[in-house]
Design a protein around this motif. Structure first.
Motif, short mmCIF file in Angstrom:
data_model
loop_
_atom_site.label_atom_id
_atom_site.label_comp_id
_atom_site.label_asym_id
_atom_site.label_seq_id
_atom_site.Cartn_x
_atom_site.Cartn_y
_atom_site.Cartn_z
N LEU A 43 0.82 -1.21 0.00
CA LEU A 43 0.00 0.00 0.00
C LEU A 43 0.86 1.26 0.00
CD1 LEU A 43 -2.80 -1.03 2.53
CD2 LEU A 43 -3.01 -0.80 0.05
N GLU A 44 1.95 1.24 0.74
CA GLU A 44 2.84 2.39 0.76
C GLU A 44 3.45 2.65 -0.62
OE1 GLU A 44 4.40 4.83 3.38
OE2 GLU A 44 2.23 4.55 3.22
N LEU A 45 3.83 1.58 -1.31
CA LEU A 45 4.40 1.75 -2.64
C LEU A 45 3.34 2.21 -3.64
CD1 LEU A 45 6.85 -1.27 -2.82
CD2 LEU A 45 7.38 1.13 -2.45
N ALA A 46 2.11 1.77 -3.45
CA ALA A 46 1.02 2.26 -4.29
C ALA A 46 0.84 3.75 -4.08
CB ALA A 46 -0.27 1.51 -3.97
N ARG A 47 0.94 4.19 -2.83
CA ARG A 47 0.82 5.64 -2.53
C ARG A 47 1.98 6.42 -3.12
NH1 ARG A 47 2.95 9.02 1.21
NH2 ARG A 47 4.03 7.32 2.29
N GLU A 48 3.19 5.94 -2.91
CA GLU A 48 4.39 6.64 -3.38
C GLU A 48 4.44 6.75 -4.90
OE1 GLU A 48 7.76 4.61 -1.81
OE2 GLU A 48 7.22 4.99 0.29
N ASN A 49 3.93 5.73 -5.59
CA ASN A 49 4.04 5.67 -7.04
C ASN A 49 2.73 6.00 -7.76
OD1 ASN A 49 6.91 4.41 -7.75
ND2 ASN A 49 6.15 3.41 -5.89
N HIS B 200 -4.82 1.34 -8.46
CA HIS B 200 -5.63 0.15 -8.20
C HIS B 200 -4.75 -1.01 -7.74
CE1 HIS B 200 -9.00 -2.82 -9.65
NE2 HIS B 200 -9.02 -2.61 -8.34
N VAL B 201 -5.11 -1.55 -6.58
CA VAL B 201 -4.46 -2.74 -6.03
C VAL B 201 -5.52 -3.81 -5.85
CG1 VAL B 201 -3.21 -3.72 -4.07
CG2 VAL B 201 -2.75 -1.35 -4.78
N ILE B 202 -5.32 -4.95 -6.51
CA ILE B 202 -6.18 -6.12 -6.31
C ILE B 202 -5.44 -7.04 -5.35
CG2 ILE B 202 -7.31 -8.09 -7.43
CD1 ILE B 202 -7.24 -6.43 -10.04
N MET C 47 -7.12 -1.99 6.29
CA MET C 47 -6.00 -1.16 5.83
C MET C 47 -6.29 -0.58 4.46
SD MET C 47 -2.97 -3.77 7.01
CE MET C 47 -1.60 -2.88 6.27
N ALA C 48 -6.83 -1.42 3.57
CA ALA C 48 -7.12 -0.97 2.21
C ALA C 48 -8.15 0.17 2.21
CB ALA C 48 -7.63 -2.14 1.37
N LYS C 49 -9.16 0.05 3.06
CA LYS C 49 -10.17 1.11 3.16
C LYS C 49 -9.55 2.41 3.67
CE LYS C 49 -14.20 -1.87 3.81
NZ LYS C 49 -15.31 -2.27 4.72
N ALA C 50 -8.66 2.29 4.65
CA ALA C 50 -8.01 3.48 5.20
C ALA C 50 -7.15 4.17 4.15
CB ALA C 50 -7.16 3.10 6.42
N TYR C 51 -6.43 3.41 3.35
CA TYR C 51 -5.58 4.01 2.31
C TYR C 51 -6.41 4.66 1.20
CZ TYR C 51 -0.81 3.13 3.72
OH TYR C 51 0.40 3.20 4.37
N PHE C 52 -7.60 4.12 0.97
CA PHE C 52 -8.47 4.78 -0.01
C PHE C 52 -8.98 6.10 0.57
CE2 PHE C 52 -12.78 5.62 -1.60
CZ PHE C 52 -12.47 5.86 -2.93
N ASN C 53 -9.41 6.10 1.83
CA ASN C 53 -9.93 7.32 2.45
C ASN C 53 -8.85 8.39 2.57
OD1 ASN C 53 -12.50 6.21 2.76
ND2 ASN C 53 -12.03 5.37 4.79
N ILE D 87 -6.19 5.54 -2.89
CA ILE D 87 -5.71 4.29 -3.49
C ILE D 87 -6.86 3.29 -3.51
CG2 ILE D 87 -4.02 2.42 -3.37
CD1 ILE D 87 -2.84 5.21 -3.83
N LYS D 88 -7.36 2.99 -4.71
CA LYS D 88 -8.47 2.05 -4.82
C LYS D 88 -7.96 0.62 -4.73
CE LYS D 88 -12.46 0.33 -5.32
NZ LYS D 88 -13.46 0.47 -4.26
#
Length: 333
Positions: free
Chosen positions: A123-129, A133-135, A175-181, A185-186
């Protein structure tokens, strides 16, 4: 797209990578090749994908020119960061995890470290980059003891968890919901229901029952046989993942059940293996283990309505394919 698959030497990851071979997408496969179960099986899966020089450097498949593999642990954030940043990843399919419900009874700390700590790195790398969308792999285990409704729906209660494996997967969803909010990050969590098929893990029911029947050894049947599982064939699982991966549907749920929707009793599952092998099983009925669900049954209406998913493989067809592979792979000599 540039797509990252973590856990690519695992059961589902291997089949997914193979399905994406020779597509117009660049597929980057990662795995740490841990020894939770036979590394030989994992290396043989990678060989099937055309990877034969497994090491710390990136390798391109000799069979599928768009597949690439690198041995990286998802808990090694710096190595993971270098790789993801360099490859300009557009989408992540995160399947790497410490698997197995029963092993979590013995080694719960591994599930916290790998399934929660490793997912945080993703999730951190999804945010940084700026990966939108992360499945990721969740599990039917998040439903715990909630079996009042025979068909489990994504909106059903998931608070009464039975084991640390389920806790780790429920934590992933939170965690995934928090990163979207927080960061937009979907993420789409897939609650897998008892996946089976060729190249499956040796800690799974299909392997344990098949090997015991062929060896003539005893099969311990939990809860005196009063168990059922929503067994889902691997090809149907892969189809569901691909449908989501390449969909333009902007209105996605946070989580989806992905199963067959046709649960089978453990006794009938064993009977199907008996029919295919023409060998009678030696059964011993035992009491239920703590931490196990008595029944799983997926309501798949959400993934069907949003992505056209439909499990089409009947249990006898799936078992026939599995037994054929099992004999070819394990009974060579």
């Amino acid at each position: 797209m540039n797509i990252l698959i973590t856990g690519a030497a695992g059961f589902i990851g291997f089949h997914l990578a193979k399905a994406l071979g020779n597509t117009q997408n660049s597929i980057y496969c990662l795995d740490n090749l841990n020894n939770y179960y036979s590394t030989t099986l994992k290396l043989d899966r990678l060989s099937e994908l055309g990877f034969n020089q497994i090491g710390i450097t990136e390798e391109t498949s000799i069979l599928y020119e768009n597949l690439h593999f690198c041995k990286i642990d998802i808990n090694n954030l710096e190595e993971l960061r270098k790789f993801v940043t360099k490859k300009r990843i557009d989408k992540i399919i995160h399947l790497a995890a410490q698997a197995g419900v029963r092993y979590s009874f013995e080694n719960p700390s591994e599930y916290i470290k790998v399934n929660i700590g490793g997912f945080l790195n993703i999730l951190e790398l999804a945010r940084e980059n700026n990966i939108k969308h992360v499945i990721y792999a969740s599990s039917s285990s998040v439903y715990g003891s909630n079996i009042e409704k025979r068909r489990l729906h994504e909106g059903d209660n998931t608070d009464n968890l039975l084991n640390i494996y389920a806790v780790s997967k429920k934590t992933n969803e939170l965690m995934a919901k928090a990163y979207f909010n927080l960061y937009g990050i979907k993420s789409t969590g897939l609650r897998f229901f008892t996946v089976y098929g060729p190249w499956g893990r040796p800690d799974m029911a299909a392997y344990i029952f098949t090997k015991s029947i062929l060896d003539g050894s005893v099969i311990k049947v939990l809860n005196n046989g009063n168990l059922e599982r929503d067994f889902t064939y691997i090809d149907d699982i892969v189809t569901g993942i691909l449908n989501i991966c390449f969909s333009n549907n902007a209105e996605l749920r946070d989580t989806y059940n992905i199963g067959s929707g046709n649960p089978v009793s453990i006794i009938d599952f064993i009977k199907t293996i008996e029919d295919e092998t023409k060998i009678k099983a030696n059964l011993k009925f035992v009491s239920m283990n703590k931490g196990e669900s008595k029944s799983t049954n997926a309501n798949t209406s959400s993934i069907r309505d949003d992505f056209g998913y439909l499990a089409v493989t009947e249990i006898h067809e799936g078992i026939k394919s599995y037994i054929q592979w099992f004999r070819e792979y394990y009974c060579k000599n």
